[in-house]
Design a protein around this motif. Structure first.
Motif, mmCIF file in Angstrom:
data_model
loop_
_atom_site.group_PDB
_atom_site.id
_atom_site.type_symbol
_atom_site.label_atom_id
_atom_site.label_comp_id
_atom_site.label_asym_id
_atom_site.label_seq_id
_atom_site.Cartn_x
_atom_site.Cartn_y
_atom_site.Cartn_z
ATOM 1 N N VAL A 179 0.875 -1.161 0.000
ATOM 2 C CA VAL A 179 0.000 0.000 0.000
ATOM 3 C C VAL A 179 0.920 1.221 0.000
ATOM 4 O O VAL A 179 1.878 1.283 0.771
ATOM 5 C CB VAL A 179 -0.919 -0.003 1.239
ATOM 6 C CG1 VAL A 179 -1.799 1.223 1.259
ATOM 7 C CG2 VAL A 179 -1.760 -1.277 1.269
ATOM 8 N N SER A 180 0.656 2.182 -0.890
ATOM 9 C CA SER A 180 1.551 3.337 -1.007
ATOM 10 C C SER A 180 1.559 4.142 0.297
ATOM 11 O O SER A 180 0.534 4.269 0.973
ATOM 12 C CB SER A 180 1.171 4.218 -2.192
ATOM 13 O OG SER A 180 -0.011 4.925 -1.932
ATOM 14 N N LEU A 181 2.711 4.663 0.620
ATOM 15 C CA LEU A 181 2.889 5.384 1.878
ATOM 16 C C LEU A 181 2.036 6.644 1.933
ATOM 17 O O LEU A 181 1.450 6.955 2.967
ATOM 18 C CB LEU A 181 4.370 5.721 2.081
ATOM 19 C CG LEU A 181 4.759 6.187 3.467
ATOM 20 C CD1 LEU A 181 4.292 5.209 4.546
ATOM 21 C CD2 LEU A 181 6.265 6.373 3.565
ATOM 22 N N ILE A 182 1.917 7.355 0.815
ATOM 23 C CA ILE A 182 1.101 8.579 0.826
ATOM 24 C C ILE A 182 -0.364 8.234 1.089
ATOM 25 O O ILE A 182 -1.055 8.939 1.806
ATOM 26 C CB ILE A 182 1.282 9.419 -0.469
ATOM 27 C CG1 ILE A 182 0.567 10.760 -0.377
ATOM 28 C CG2 ILE A 182 0.825 8.668 -1.698
ATOM 29 C CD1 ILE A 182 1.117 11.715 0.632
ATOM 30 N N PHE A 183 -0.841 7.099 0.558
ATOM 31 C CA PHE A 183 -2.209 6.670 0.842
ATOM 32 C C PHE A 183 -2.371 6.402 2.335
ATOM 33 O O PHE A 183 -3.356 6.823 2.949
ATOM 34 C CB PHE A 183 -2.577 5.419 0.035
ATOM 35 C CG PHE A 183 -3.970 4.925 0.338
ATOM 36 C CD1 PHE A 183 -5.067 5.486 -0.285
ATOM 37 C CD2 PHE A 183 -4.182 3.911 1.267
ATOM 38 C CE1 PHE A 183 -6.360 5.042 0.004
ATOM 39 C CE2 PHE A 183 -5.460 3.467 1.562
ATOM 40 C CZ PHE A 183 -6.554 4.038 0.926
ATOM 41 N N LYS A 184 -1.402 5.691 2.921
ATOM 42 C CA LYS A 184 -1.480 5.390 4.362
ATOM 43 C C LYS A 184 -1.501 6.676 5.180
ATOM 44 O O LYS A 184 -2.265 6.796 6.140
ATOM 45 C CB LYS A 184 -0.283 4.545 4.799
ATOM 46 C CG LYS A 184 -0.315 3.120 4.309
ATOM 47 C CD LYS A 184 0.917 2.409 4.830
ATOM 48 C CE LYS A 184 1.107 1.033 4.258
ATOM 49 N NZ LYS A 184 2.338 0.410 4.733
ATOM 50 N N ILE A 185 -0.651 7.634 4.812
ATOM 51 C CA ILE A 185 -0.575 8.889 5.562
ATOM 52 C C ILE A 185 -1.902 9.648 5.467
ATOM 53 O O ILE A 185 -2.399 10.160 6.462
ATOM 54 C CB ILE A 185 0.600 9.754 5.061
ATOM 55 C CG1 ILE A 185 1.932 9.103 5.461
ATOM 56 C CG2 ILE A 185 0.509 11.181 5.606
ATOM 57 C CD1 ILE A 185 3.164 9.710 4.818
ATOM 58 N N ILE A 186 -2.491 9.688 4.281
ATOM 59 C CA ILE A 186 -3.714 10.471 4.100
ATOM 60 C C ILE A 186 -4.944 9.778 4.698
ATOM 61 O O ILE A 186 -5.781 10.424 5.313
ATOM 62 C CB ILE A 186 -3.931 10.799 2.600
ATOM 63 C CG1 ILE A 186 -2.830 11.760 2.141
ATOM 64 C CG2 ILE A 186 -5.312 11.394 2.348
ATOM 65 C CD1 ILE A 186 -2.839 12.062 0.658
ATOM 66 N N PHE A 187 -5.041 8.452 4.566
ATOM 67 C CA PHE A 187 -6.282 7.779 4.958
ATOM 68 C C PHE A 187 -6.184 6.835 6.148
ATOM 69 O O PHE A 187 -7.210 6.381 6.637
ATOM 70 C CB PHE A 187 -6.847 6.987 3.771
ATOM 71 C CG PHE A 187 -7.314 7.864 2.651
ATOM 72 C CD1 PHE A 187 -8.536 8.506 2.714
ATOM 73 C CD2 PHE A 187 -6.514 8.062 1.539
ATOM 74 C CE1 PHE A 187 -8.970 9.316 1.682
ATOM 75 C CE2 PHE A 187 -6.933 8.881 0.500
ATOM 76 C CZ PHE A 187 -8.156 9.508 0.574
ATOM 77 N N PHE A 188 -4.984 6.516 6.614
ATOM 78 C CA PHE A 188 -4.866 5.440 7.593
ATOM 79 C C PHE A 188 -4.132 5.866 8.868
ATOM 80 O O PHE A 188 -4.616 5.631 9.962
ATOM 81 C CB PHE A 188 -4.138 4.268 6.921
ATOM 82 C CG PHE A 188 -4.101 2.995 7.722
ATOM 83 C CD1 PHE A 188 -5.259 2.304 8.042
ATOM 84 C CD2 PHE A 188 -2.894 2.467 8.132
ATOM 85 C CE1 PHE A 188 -5.215 1.125 8.771
ATOM 86 C CE2 PHE A 188 -2.833 1.286 8.856
ATOM 87 C CZ PHE A 188 -3.997 0.618 9.170
ATOM 88 N N TYR A 189 -2.976 6.474 8.722
ATOM 89 C CA TYR A 189 -2.180 6.853 9.893
ATOM 90 C C TYR A 189 -2.828 7.991 10.661
ATOM 91 O O TYR A 189 -3.605 8.777 10.119
ATOM 92 C CB TYR A 189 -0.778 7.296 9.484
ATOM 93 C CG TYR A 189 0.137 6.208 8.985
ATOM 94 C CD1 TYR A 189 -0.118 4.865 9.208
ATOM 95 C CD2 TYR A 189 1.284 6.524 8.282
ATOM 96 C CE1 TYR A 189 0.727 3.876 8.758
ATOM 97 C CE2 TYR A 189 2.144 5.539 7.815
ATOM 98 C CZ TYR A 189 1.858 4.224 8.059
ATOM 99 O OH TYR A 189 2.696 3.255 7.604
ATOM 100 N N ASN A 190 -2.423 8.090 11.922
ATOM 101 C CA ASN A 190 -2.841 9.190 12.766
ATOM 102 C C ASN A 190 -2.329 10.505 12.174
ATOM 103 O O ASN A 190 -1.244 10.552 11.605
ATOM 104 C CB ASN A 190 -2.248 8.950 14.167
ATOM 105 C CG ASN A 190 -2.824 9.869 15.200
ATOM 106 O OD1 ASN A 190 -2.807 11.085 15.052
ATOM 107 N ND2 ASN A 190 -3.330 9.272 16.264
ATOM 108 N N VAL A 191 -3.099 11.573 12.322
ATOM 109 C CA VAL A 191 -2.703 12.885 11.797
ATOM 110 C C VAL A 191 -1.364 13.325 12.399
ATOM 111 O O VAL A 191 -0.566 13.997 11.739
ATOM 112 C CB VAL A 191 -3.812 13.940 12.062
ATOM 113 C CG1 VAL A 191 -3.361 15.324 11.635
ATOM 114 C CG2 VAL A 191 -5.091 13.552 11.339
ATOM 115 N N ASP A 192 -1.079 12.914 13.628
ATOM 116 C CA ASP A 192 0.186 13.289 14.263
ATOM 117 C C ASP A 192 1.391 12.767 13.488
ATOM 118 O O ASP A 192 2.451 13.389 13.492
ATOM 119 C CB ASP A 192 0.256 12.772 15.708
ATOM 120 C CG ASP A 192 -0.690 13.543 16.623
ATOM 121 O OD1 ASP A 192 -1.056 14.691 16.261
ATOM 122 O OD2 ASP A 192 -1.057 13.009 17.678
#
Length: 165
Positions: free
Chosen positions: A139-152
């Motif tokens: 899964v692309s990292l930018i996708f994870k950052i935008i939709f999956f990871y915590n905003v922090d």
């Protein structure tokens, strides 16, 4: 993923990449407010049948509707990938088949983020899946950052300063 546990080079590259994306839609604050709006949306904005999600500073669009089962499977696969480094290793035959079908479904899906005001930037596009390495689709990292990871996590990446010289 914990930003502070990443290697120095990875932190630098991630900071540079995410800053470029943020600046293409109006800056860090616009990017972070977009993430906040995505997190507030219930059900997940990726389930919109119109394949678009308008947020206060712009619009996210993608080229194919995503269904709840597919998104649930994607999030489960991401959790497994985060834990084990691979979303396919050690899973049952049935889960393997379902995960492969989810990957085939999502591989061609590209997302585009555009600001409302063209003076804020051009916007950017990315894929959900990163198939740059054969037999190692992630899964692309930018996708994870935008939709999956915590905003922090995004805040840490964007405010990172290389103090190692």
């Amino acid at each position: 993923m914990i930003f502070n546990d990443l290697e120095l080079e990875t932190k630098k590259e991630l900071h540079k990449e995410l800053t470029t994306y943020a600046n293409s839609i109006g800056g860090i604050n616009y990017f972070l407010s977009m993430l906040e709006e995505i997190r507030k949306e219930k059900p997940n904005c990726l389930l919109n049948k119109t394949a678009t999600f308008p947020y206060s500073q712009g619009k996210i669009s993608w080229n194919k509707s995503i269904y709840k089962d597919t998104l649930t499977l994607l999030f489960s696969a991401m959790r497994k990938e985060e834990k084990d480094g691979d979303m396919l290793s050690g899973i049952s035959t049935n889960d393997y088949r379902n995960t492969m079908n989810m990957m085939k479904t999502l591989k061609p899906v590209g997302l585009t983020i555009r600001p409302k005001n063209s003076e804020d930037g051009e916007g950017f596009s990315f894929s959900i899946l990163d198939a740059s390495q054969s037999k190692k689709t992630k899964v692309s990292l930018i996708f994870k950052i935008i939709f999956f990871y915590n905003v922090d996590f995004a805040k840490n990446v964007l405010t990172y300063e290389n103090t190692q010289g």
